[in-house]
Enzyme design. Sequence first.
Site, PDB file in Angstrom:
ATOM      1  N   ASP A 116      44.504  16.270  60.633  1.00 44.85           N
ATOM      2  CA  ASP A 116      42.773  16.742  60.445  1.00 44.85           C
ATOM      3  C   ASP A 116      42.815  17.059  62.217  1.00 44.85           C
ATOM      4  OD1 ASP A 116      40.589  18.561  59.102  1.00 44.85           O
ATOM      5  OD2 ASP A 116      39.968  16.995  60.003  1.00 44.85           O
ATOM      6  N   GLU A 200      46.053  22.812  60.428  1.00 45.39           N
ATOM      7  CA  GLU A 200      45.178  24.075  60.406  1.00 45.39           C
ATOM      8  C   GLU A 200      45.517  25.078  60.741  1.00 45.39           C
ATOM      9  OE1 GLU A 200      40.817  23.116  58.045  1.00 45.39           O
ATOM     10  OE2 GLU A 200      41.698  21.570  59.841  1.00 45.39           O
ATOM     11  N   ASP A 282      36.810  14.068  57.289  1.00 47.47           N
ATOM     12  CA  ASP A 282      38.176  14.399  58.011  1.00 47.47           C
ATOM     13  C   ASP A 282      39.200  14.151  56.750  1.00 47.47           C
ATOM     14  OD1 ASP A 282      36.697  15.944  59.688  1.00 47.47           O
ATOM     15  OD2 ASP A 282      36.778  13.025  60.688  1.00 47.47           O
TER      16      ASP A 282
END
Length: 340
Positions: A116, A200, A282
Amino acid sequence: MKNFTDSRTGKRKGKRVGFPRFKKRGRARDSFRYTTGAYGPASNLQVKLPRLGRVKVHEAMGALTGRLAAGSARLLGATVSRTAGRWFVAFTVEIDREIPQNPSARQRAGGAVGVDAGVKHLAVLSTGEQVDNPRPLTRSLRRLRTASRAYARSKPGSAGRRQRAAALGHLHAHIAHQRRDGLHKLTTRLTKNHDVIVVEDLHVAGMVRNRRLARAVSDTGMAEIRRQLTYKTVWYGSRLVVADRWYPSSKTCSGCGWRNPSLTPADRTFACQSCGLVIDRDLNAAINLRNLVAASTSETENARGADRRTQPAGRVAVKREPGTARAGQTGGASPRGEAA
């Protein structure tokens, strides 16, 4: 000229390419390219360039000269450029690279990992590790302002202005080198130690439109992390999985799957109202990204339709399940179409 003519005739797709403009020295990136003539490494610390002869270089080229001597590499071109008063030569090389198919357990002891990327930390891994953000631009802002102010106050065309411009360029180059060094160390370590890396599909261009976050987002280099992971996973035999842009990794509980749609970016802790899990925001997102790999192998194999790239405008199709995609692609959107 070829790009211009191909764009006019429709052979080149994408944004229309305009007529090439002449570059003036000092007003553009100073560079020139060799594609013909005698060029290439002359020795371990020398390069041979047409009309320039032998030029000493700072970096040793043993790896390149060894491949050229063994016949496993072929030179395609050389580009000479100048950055902040330093000259660089970059060779375009076609090589035969061995891609590991079955990496050993020692090399891939970490298994799958979710990454992340953020602003507070450069990256938070699903293993619990938090990679510090060096913030090279933020740490150099004071010196950058001083150098910029001195350059702006100097007389145009003077020797002092050229000196201050060189000092300002050196500072900008130093900041860029610091950022690039940290990103390369992170991505190399991830691709060497983990089988699968899940990231992501961040819309970085949209994030920098927020004037309050633009500087911090640009200082991290989020898009560069994914770009480096894309080719390094091929080099080291690992696999890169890109989660869908609309997958709510930060709003979903990594323990039970409960979703909190009211979670805001200011909330740094995720508190689940279903199972009572309290975890860093996170870290929770990174764990969800890691779990998405196991879920995608069974749940999204028979997902229904609309398996296409997210449209630039309009409503997103909802007849699909949260999915993943390989590097360079976009997976399925979540049924609710919520952002992480």
